[in-house]
Design an enzyme around this catalytic site. Sequence first.
Site, PDB file in Angstrom:
ATOM      1  CG  HIS A  21      -1.674   1.243   1.462  1.00 37.55           C
ATOM      2  ND1 HIS A  21      -3.019   1.349   1.195  1.00 37.55           N
ATOM      3  CD2 HIS A  21      -1.297   2.457   1.943  1.00 37.55           C
ATOM      4  CE1 HIS A  21      -3.425   2.570   1.484  1.00 37.55           C
ATOM      5  NE2 HIS A  21      -2.398   3.260   1.955  1.00 37.55           N
ATOM      6  CD  GLU A  22       2.013   3.610   3.679  1.00 37.75           C
ATOM      7  OE1 GLU A  22       2.422   4.659   3.141  1.00 37.75           O
ATOM      8  OE2 GLU A  22       0.953   3.552   4.330  1.00 37.75           O
ATOM      9  CG  HIS A  25       0.586   6.212  -0.657  1.00 39.78           C
ATOM     10  ND1 HIS A  25      -0.523   6.766  -1.257  1.00 39.78           N
ATOM     11  CD2 HIS A  25       0.127   5.621   0.485  1.00 39.78           C
ATOM     12  CE1 HIS A  25      -1.599   6.515  -0.523  1.00 39.78           C
ATOM     13  NE2 HIS A  25      -1.227   5.821   0.536  1.00 39.78           N
ATOM     14  CG  ASP A 206     -44.405 -19.395  -7.384  1.00 45.61           C
ATOM     15  OD1 ASP A 206     -43.202 -19.592  -7.647  1.00 45.61           O
ATOM     16  OD2 ASP A 206     -45.312 -20.207  -7.653  1.00 45.61           O
TER      17      ASP A 206
END
Length: 406
Positions: A21-22, A25, A206
Site C-alpha cells: 500500500h505504501e 504511494h 412464488d
Amino acid sequence: MMFGIGIVLFALAILVSVALHECGHMWVARATGMKVRRYFVGFGPTLWSTRRANRLGSTEYGIKAIPLGGFCDIAGMTSVDEIAPEDRPYAMYKQKVWKRVAVLFAGPAMNFVIGLVLIYGIAIVWGLPNLHQPTTAIVGETGCVAPQITLEEMGECTGPGPAALAGIQAGDEIVKVGDTEVKDFAGMAAAVRKLDGPTRIEFKRDGRVMDTVVDVTPTQRFTSADASAPSTVGAIGVSAVPVQPPAQYNPITAVPATFAFTGDLAVELGKSLAKIPTKIGALVEAIGGGERDKETPISVVGASIIGGETVDAGLWVAFWFFLAQLNFVLGAINLVPLLPFDGGHIAVATYEKIRNMIRSARGMVAAGPVNYLKLMPATYVVLAVVAGYMLLTVTADLVNPLSIFQ
C-alpha cells in the site's frame, strides 16, 4: 503447531499488504515529481535502514521494531509540514491536484490490485464460489422420514414424508414452524426437532405466504458428532438446497470471472461495512462473555487468528480468500473522506481545486493551500474514534475470538 504458523503467516501477509500500500504511494509520488524522504515498514525504533540516491535526492528505506503498519514520508504533504529548502520544488502540496490525488489514491488502489490478483489465482487453482448460496430455509427435496442408524448410515423408508403429504414442495421457503420464526435451514431443523404431531408451518412460494399443517414424525437422530446413541426428535422429511460447488476457470476465462466475482463481493463487503457502527453493542456484549456475533468486525488480531485456523485445517483457499477480502476492506476504508485517511486528503485536494475554479471564474486569484492546522481538531476526533474501535475489536478478539467453524 500449524495454528501458530498460520497466525504468523497471516500477520506477515497483512504486513506485506500494508507495505505494498505504501509502495503505491511512493511509486506514484516519484513518477509525478514528488520527493519521497522515507519509506519504512513498521513503527517505533529503527532496526535497520539504508539510504539510496535517486533523481530527486535520496530516500531512506528501513524496518522498525513494531510490525503494525508502515509509512511513506513524502516531502511537503501539507503546507504546514517542515521541509528543507532544497526539497521545496518537489513538495507535494505545490503539485497539481491531479498528481496529488493520483498519489493518494495509489495506496488503496494497490490493495484493490492485491485483492484482484488473489481472486484471479483462486479462480484458476480452486475455482470461485457462488456468493449467492441460499441462506434461508429453502427446501431442496422432500422425502420420507428415515431413522439414523449410525453417524454415517441412514435407515430405509418409502413413500412421501410428512412435508410432502402436507403440500410442501421443493423450492418452498419455510419461514415459521409453529410459533417459531426461522431464518435459515439449521434454525428450521432445530425448531422441528423439538416438536411431535400436527404443527402449522408457514412457507413462501412464488412470493406468496402460505401455511399448512404438517404431522411432525418422531424419529432417531444423532444430534451431535460425539453422541454415543441417537435421540428421539421430530422430523418432516425435507432437505436443504445442496451447496453449489465452485465454478472452475482457466487462465483466460478467469479474467472476466474475477471482475464479475469481485463486483459481487464488493456489494457484500459494502453491506458489512455499513453495519459496523451498529455492532458496538454486540462487541461490548461479546467482551462481557456473551455469544460473539459472527457479523461483528475484527481487528488484525482476529484476522490472524482466523488465518491460523484456515492453515491448521488445511484450507488454503480460505486463507487467500480472506486475505483478498481484507485488502478490499483496507482499500475501501482508506478512501473514507475523513482525515487522516487517504480519502480525507483527497477530499481536501478536491476542495482546493473546486474553490480555485470558482475564484478563477469570478476573476480572483487562486487561494493558498488549506491550513491543515485548522483541521486538526476534527482529525483528532476521527483518530480517537478509530483508536477506540480498534481497542474494542482487539479486546473482543482476545477474550472472545470469532472462528470460521462456529
